[in-house]
Design an enzyme around this catalytic site. Sequence first.
Site, PDB file in Angstrom:
ATOM      1  N   LYS A 172      -2.701  13.937   1.680  1.00  0.00           N
ATOM      2  CA  LYS A 172      -4.049  13.991   0.932  1.00  0.00           C
ATOM      3  C   LYS A 172      -4.827  13.477   1.947  1.00  0.00           C
ATOM      4  CE  LYS A 172      -7.025  11.747  -1.445  1.00  0.00           C
ATOM      5  NZ  LYS A 172      -8.324  12.021  -0.697  1.00  0.00           N
ATOM      6  N   GLY A 197      -6.231   2.554   3.891  1.00  0.00           N
ATOM      7  CA  GLY A 197      -7.449   2.540   3.337  1.00  0.00           C
ATOM      8  C   GLY A 197      -7.846   1.326   2.612  1.00  0.00           C
ATOM      9  N   THR A 249      -8.361  -2.229   1.011  1.00  0.00           N
ATOM     10  CA  THR A 249      -7.517  -3.212   0.209  1.00  0.00           C
ATOM     11  C   THR A 249      -7.556  -3.063  -1.274  1.00  0.00           C
ATOM     12  OG1 THR A 249      -7.664  -4.761   2.073  1.00  0.00           O
ATOM     13  CG2 THR A 249      -7.055  -5.660   0.043  1.00  0.00           C
ATOM     14  N   GLU A 289      -1.226   0.048   4.809  1.00  0.00           N
ATOM     15  CA  GLU A 289      -2.145  -0.376   5.963  1.00  0.00           C
ATOM     16  C   GLU A 289      -3.626  -0.385   5.459  1.00  0.00           C
ATOM     17  OE1 GLU A 289      -1.201  -0.648   8.869  1.00  0.00           O
ATOM     18  OE2 GLU A 289       1.174  -0.129   8.691  1.00  0.00           O
ATOM     19  N   CYS A 310     -10.089  -0.369  11.243  1.00  0.00           N
ATOM     20  CA  CYS A 310      -9.460  -1.481  10.402  1.00  0.00           C
ATOM     21  C   CYS A 310      -9.219  -2.622  11.319  1.00  0.00           C
ATOM     22  CB  CYS A 310      -8.079  -1.058   9.682  1.00  0.00           C
ATOM     23  SG  CYS A 310      -7.027  -0.137  10.741  1.00  0.00           S
ATOM     24  N   GLU A 341     -14.988  -7.120   5.158  1.00  0.00           N
ATOM     25  CA  GLU A 341     -14.780  -5.840   6.189  1.00  0.00           C
ATOM     26  C   GLU A 341     -16.097  -5.072   6.165  1.00  0.00           C
ATOM     27  OE1 GLU A 341     -11.845  -2.900   5.509  1.00  0.00           O
ATOM     28  OE2 GLU A 341     -11.467  -2.994   7.425  1.00  0.00           O
TER      29      GLU A 341
HETATM   30  P1  NDP Z   1     -10.467   4.294   0.097  1.00  0.00           P
HETATM   31  O1  NDP Z   1      -9.418   3.106   0.339  1.00  0.00           O
HETATM   32  O2  NDP Z   1     -11.103   4.580  -1.330  1.00  0.00           O
HETATM   33  O3  NDP Z   1      -9.854   5.882   0.819  1.00  0.00           O
HETATM   34  C1  NDP Z   1      -8.862   5.874   1.257  1.00  0.00           C
HETATM   35  C2  NDP Z   1      -7.914   7.229   0.841  1.00  0.00           C
HETATM   36  O4  NDP Z   1      -7.202   6.692  -0.378  1.00  0.00           O
HETATM   37  C3  NDP Z   1      -8.909   8.407   0.582  1.00  0.00           C
HETATM   38  O5  NDP Z   1      -8.010   9.459   0.954  1.00  0.00           O
HETATM   39  C4  NDP Z   1      -9.543   8.367  -0.856  1.00  0.00           C
HETATM   40  O6  NDP Z   1      -9.671   9.493  -1.252  1.00  0.00           O
HETATM   41  C5  NDP Z   1      -7.850   7.799  -1.405  1.00  0.00           C
HETATM   42  N1  NDP Z   1      -8.052   7.124  -2.721  1.00  0.00           N
HETATM   43  C6  NDP Z   1      -9.185   6.631  -3.306  1.00  0.00           C
HETATM   44  N2  NDP Z   1      -8.857   6.199  -4.508  1.00  0.00           N
HETATM   45  C7  NDP Z   1      -7.472   6.305  -4.670  1.00  0.00           C
HETATM   46  C8  NDP Z   1      -6.555   5.887  -5.908  1.00  0.00           C
HETATM   47  N3  NDP Z   1      -7.047   5.406  -6.737  1.00  0.00           N
HETATM   48  N4  NDP Z   1      -5.230   6.362  -5.531  1.00  0.00           N
HETATM   49  C9  NDP Z   1      -4.840   6.916  -4.377  1.00  0.00           C
HETATM   50  N5  NDP Z   1      -5.779   7.348  -3.457  1.00  0.00           N
HETATM   51  C10 NDP Z   1      -7.143   6.914  -3.247  1.00  0.00           C
HETATM   52  O7  NDP Z   1     -11.645   3.923   1.162  1.00  0.00           O
HETATM   53  P2  NDP Z   1     -13.184   4.276   1.167  1.00  0.00           P
HETATM   54  O8  NDP Z   1     -13.327   5.601   1.974  1.00  0.00           O
HETATM   55  O9  NDP Z   1     -13.862   4.500  -0.355  1.00  0.00           O
HETATM   56  O10 NDP Z   1     -13.844   3.140   2.164  1.00  0.00           O
HETATM   57  C11 NDP Z   1     -14.273   2.027   1.209  1.00  0.00           C
HETATM   58  C12 NDP Z   1     -13.990   0.990   2.324  1.00  0.00           C
HETATM   59  O11 NDP Z   1     -12.477   0.716   2.508  1.00  0.00           O
HETATM   60  C13 NDP Z   1     -14.682   1.081   3.577  1.00  0.00           C
HETATM   61  O12 NDP Z   1     -15.949   0.535   3.505  1.00  0.00           O
HETATM   62  C14 NDP Z   1     -13.776   0.268   4.360  1.00  0.00           C
HETATM   63  O13 NDP Z   1     -14.295  -1.160   4.548  1.00  0.00           O
HETATM   64  C15 NDP Z   1     -12.480   0.352   3.989  1.00  0.00           C
HETATM   65  N6  NDP Z   1     -11.559   1.116   4.631  1.00  0.00           N
HETATM   66  C16 NDP Z   1     -10.614   0.672   5.534  1.00  0.00           C
HETATM   67  C17 NDP Z   1     -10.013   1.467   6.141  1.00  0.00           C
HETATM   68  C18 NDP Z   1      -8.783   0.892   7.160  1.00  0.00           C
HETATM   69  O14 NDP Z   1      -8.083   1.557   7.599  1.00  0.00           O
HETATM   70  N7  NDP Z   1      -8.357  -0.312   6.772  1.00  0.00           N
HETATM   71  C19 NDP Z   1      -9.774   3.025   6.126  1.00  0.00           C
HETATM   72  C20 NDP Z   1     -10.975   3.493   5.269  1.00  0.00           C
HETATM   73  C21 NDP Z   1     -11.816   2.499   4.722  1.00  0.00           C
HETATM   74  P3  NDP Z   1     -11.239  10.012  -1.249  1.00  0.00           P
HETATM   75  O15 NDP Z   1     -11.380   9.971   0.319  1.00  0.00           O
HETATM   76  O16 NDP Z   1     -11.090  11.357  -1.515  1.00  0.00           O
HETATM   77  O17 NDP Z   1     -12.090   8.959  -1.962  1.00  0.00           O
END
Ligand code: NDP
Length: 481
Positions: free
Chosen positions: A183, A235, A237, A257, A291, A388
């Site tokens: 996804k 994504g 934390t 990660e 990240c 972050e």
């Molecule tokens: P999320 O962790 O919400 O999103 C990452 C992925 O997980 C997306 O595909 C998201 O879907 C999906 N997702 C969301 N909720 C769930 C769940 N309960 N179960 C399974 N999958 C889920 O990150 P955000 O995009 O909301 O970003 C928020 C913050 O996270 C950022 O501001 C940043 O600080 C951090 N971040 C860190 C990353 C990294 O690589 N370390 C990458 C991205 C974000 P959808 O996009 O459809 O919501």
Amino acid sequence: MPFDYAPAPESRSIVDIESNYGLFIGGSFTEPTSGEFFKTINPATEEVLSEVAEAGQADVDAAVAAARRAYDKTWSKMSGKDRAKYIFRIARLIQERSRELAVLETLDNGKPIRESRDVDLPLVAAHFFYHAGWADKLEFAGYGPDPKSLGVAAQVIPWNFPLLMLAWKVAPALACGNTVVLKPAETTPLTALAFADICQQAGLPPGVVNIITGAGETGRMLVEHPDVDKVAFTGSTEVGKAIQRAVAGTKKKLTLELGGKAANIVFDDAPIDQAIEGIVNGIYFNQGHVCCAGSRLLLQESIADEALASLKRRLTTLRLGDPLDKNTDIGAINSSMQLSKIEELTASGEAEGAERWSPTCPIPEKGFWFPPTLFTNVTQAHRIAREEIFGPVLSVLTFRTPEEAVAKANNTPFGLSAGIWTEKGSRILWMANQMRAGIVWANTFNRFDPASPFGGFKESGFGREGGVQGLGAYLNVEDPS
Ligand code: NDP
């Protein structure tokens, strides 16, 4: 007199975006059972690019069932040599279509074309080539004479490197003999859907790769699905912790990660011009949506004023604007939600007493933008030094001794990466040993290679992606990390 750059826009005519996309399940595109679609936009212009299917529970079930069938009937029975042929074919198709994919990534994500073309796409292809090479050599990877695959992998990826994160997840999964349901993030689904087309073009057996689009709820349904053997997530934390809770008590193998708050540490003997480039690349690359970004700069006190003056001079030369322009350094922020988060955290920095600085740079009227920014007078207690921000924002702190640098660098709940700038090899080795971080760069920053494992400590997650270590995450063996 400074000279102006003439516009040098990359043409978008190489990309054909459909008005809507279904779900890629069992080798073909199907309508979502919910009948629901959502819009994906260009964050630089707010133009709607396409409408994308919202997968519900029945669609998630269908995708997992397709992956299970493909695993049982085809992929797990195929020799490593034959799997390698498909993965090599995918890698070559990515190279052939790299210009199209780079433009598509830039349109959907907002990152500068210079980065999608010169960083993301070459690394995407390299990941598939590298793992294709492993597919028929797994018995030599150090996991025993005949390491077995796991089964169906559920993979959820973020929006900051959409196609690259797909490559990090899909390539090792397929090389090790697993099938996949992936996804992509809600705001950046288009290159994953183009990848589905590449799977068709490569003649990959139906169901080996399935791509389902949707929001967080779709991701939740996927990782909680009982017929999934492996969960891989990149994504935040917060979501990582929720997934860990959901997976606890099941037999699913998990890699996470998550976020980071890396220290980029510059000693007084560092080659300063090189370090300035490393600092800029460390935090302003990809608008800071990274990240492992070097979001905390630790400067040795004796060179702090000189280094800051050079850094500010360098930042005034960065060009912010049209991501499709080949001269652009800073593109658009990926979404209005992310922009609000950056604005909220930077406002807290000022409210807590830190001093904000940005070069004068015109901001386009439409779209989501944030100028390159740095904060001085930052203390370790400030939110901008602890949380972050995931934007082009640097928090600058100082230190006097190596011990103080170590204490400050490790004073974070995260542990993904760190950078060390010094001329002394012995100090690099000593510092690297002290860092509680999965990746430590010396006299460089943000360098990636498919052969080198990537992953974190503490709240940055666990498990490794890339390298021999990353293969273990997709094999039925003890996790090497
Ligand atoms: P999320 O962790 O919400 O999103 C990452 C992925 O997980 C997306 O595909 C998201 O879907 C999906 N997702 C969301 N909720 C769930 C769940 N309960 N179960 C399974 N999958 C889920 O990150 P955000 O995009 O909301 O970003 C928020 C913050 O996270 C950022 O501001 C940043 O600080 C951090 N971040 C860190 C990353 C990294 O690589 N370390 C990458 C991205 C974000 P959808 O996009 O459809 O919501």
